[in-house]
Design a protein around this motif. Structure first.
Motif, PDB file in Angstrom:
ATOM      1  N   ARG A   1     -20.336 -43.181   6.303  1.00 20.20           N
ATOM      2  CA  ARG A   1     -20.083 -41.775   5.952  1.00 20.20           C
ATOM      3  C   ARG A   1     -19.430 -41.651   4.577  1.00 20.20           C
ATOM      4  N   PHE A   2     -18.566 -42.599   4.234  1.00 19.80           N
ATOM      5  CA  PHE A   2     -17.831 -42.547   2.970  1.00 19.80           C
ATOM      6  C   PHE A   2     -18.345 -43.630   2.024  1.00 19.80           C
TER       7      PHE A   2
ATOM      8  N   GLN B   1     -16.719 -40.535  -2.105  1.00 20.48           N
ATOM      9  CA  GLN B   1     -17.666 -39.548  -1.594  1.00 20.48           C
ATOM     10  C   GLN B   1     -17.574 -39.543  -0.084  1.00 20.48           C
ATOM     11  N   MET B   2     -17.261 -38.385   0.471  1.00 15.39           N
ATOM     12  CA  MET B   2     -17.063 -38.263   1.913  1.00 15.39           C
ATOM     13  C   MET B   2     -18.115 -37.313   2.476  1.00 15.39           C
ATOM     14  N   ASN B   3     -18.958 -37.826   3.334  1.00 14.21           N
ATOM     15  CA  ASN B   3     -19.996 -37.039   3.976  1.00 14.21           C
ATOM     16  C   ASN B   3     -19.766 -36.988   5.483  1.00 14.21           C
ATOM     17  N   SER B   4     -20.428 -36.061   6.132  1.00 17.65           N
ATOM     18  CA  SER B   4     -20.338 -35.923   7.593  1.00 17.65           C
ATOM     19  C   SER B   4     -18.885 -35.914   8.044  1.00 17.65           C
ATOM     20  N   LEU B   5     -18.094 -35.107   7.393  1.00 16.32           N
ATOM     21  CA  LEU B   5     -16.656 -35.074   7.682  1.00 16.32           C
ATOM     22  C   LEU B   5     -16.381 -34.574   9.093  1.00 16.32           C
TER      23      LEU B   5
ATOM     24  N   ARG C   1     -15.941 -34.800  -2.557  1.00 11.71           N
ATOM     25  CA  ARG C   1     -15.803 -35.978  -3.401  1.00 11.71           C
ATOM     26  C   ARG C   1     -14.412 -35.979  -4.020  1.00 11.71           C
TER      27      ARG C   1
ATOM     28  N   GLY D   1     -19.389 -31.272   6.705  1.00 14.69           N
ATOM     29  CA  GLY D   1     -19.457 -31.039   5.268  1.00 14.69           C
ATOM     30  C   GLY D   1     -19.109 -32.273   4.449  1.00 14.69           C
ATOM     31  N   SER D   2     -19.087 -32.082   3.132  1.00  8.31           N
ATOM     32  CA  SER D   2     -18.835 -33.179   2.200  1.00  8.31           C
ATOM     33  C   SER D   2     -17.780 -32.799   1.172  1.00  8.31           C
TER      34      SER D   2
END
Length: 115
Positions: free
Chosen positions: A66-67, A81-85, A19, A16-17
């Motif tokens: 990812r970030f 922004q944090m993706n693919s946590l 912000r 998940g993501s």
């Protein structure tokens, strides 16, 4: 008096993501390097990402790709922004403002990555 207030943390599933935002006051924001750090239970605080006053970014190897760190000088705010946590991203995330080797810190926001 410098004040940094983080927001946007929470519980998210792996992949998940989120912000994160950090609103700054009491400083001439555009002159400061800003950064995000994190501290997991039982571990030392570590650098996640930084952005200079000129917009140059730097990332920990563990979050590259990812970030994304960014800043809005008109809003005195820095974002992460944090993706693919991943579960290993679970930590308290702290905002940092730095100028002339002087650091200021926010109180942190908790990020938990779990299914």
């Amino acid at each position: 008096q410098v004040q940094l207030v983080e927001s946007g943390g929470g519980l998210v599933q792996p992949g998940g993501s989120l912000r994160l935002s950090c609103a700054a006051s009491g400083i001439i924001f555009r002159l400061y390097a800003m950064g995000w750090y994190r501290q997991a239970p039982g571990k030392q605080r570590e650098l996640v990402a930084t952005i200079t006053s000129g917009g140059i970014t730097n990332y920990a190897d563990s979050v590259k790709g990812r970030f994304t760190i960014s800043r809005d000088n008109a809003r005195n705010t820095v974002y992460l922004q944090m993706n693919s946590l991943k579960p290993e991203d679970t930590a308290v995330y702290y905002c940092n403002a730095n100028r002339s080797s002087r650091d200021s810190w926010g109180r942190g926001t908790q990020v938990a990555v779990s299914s």
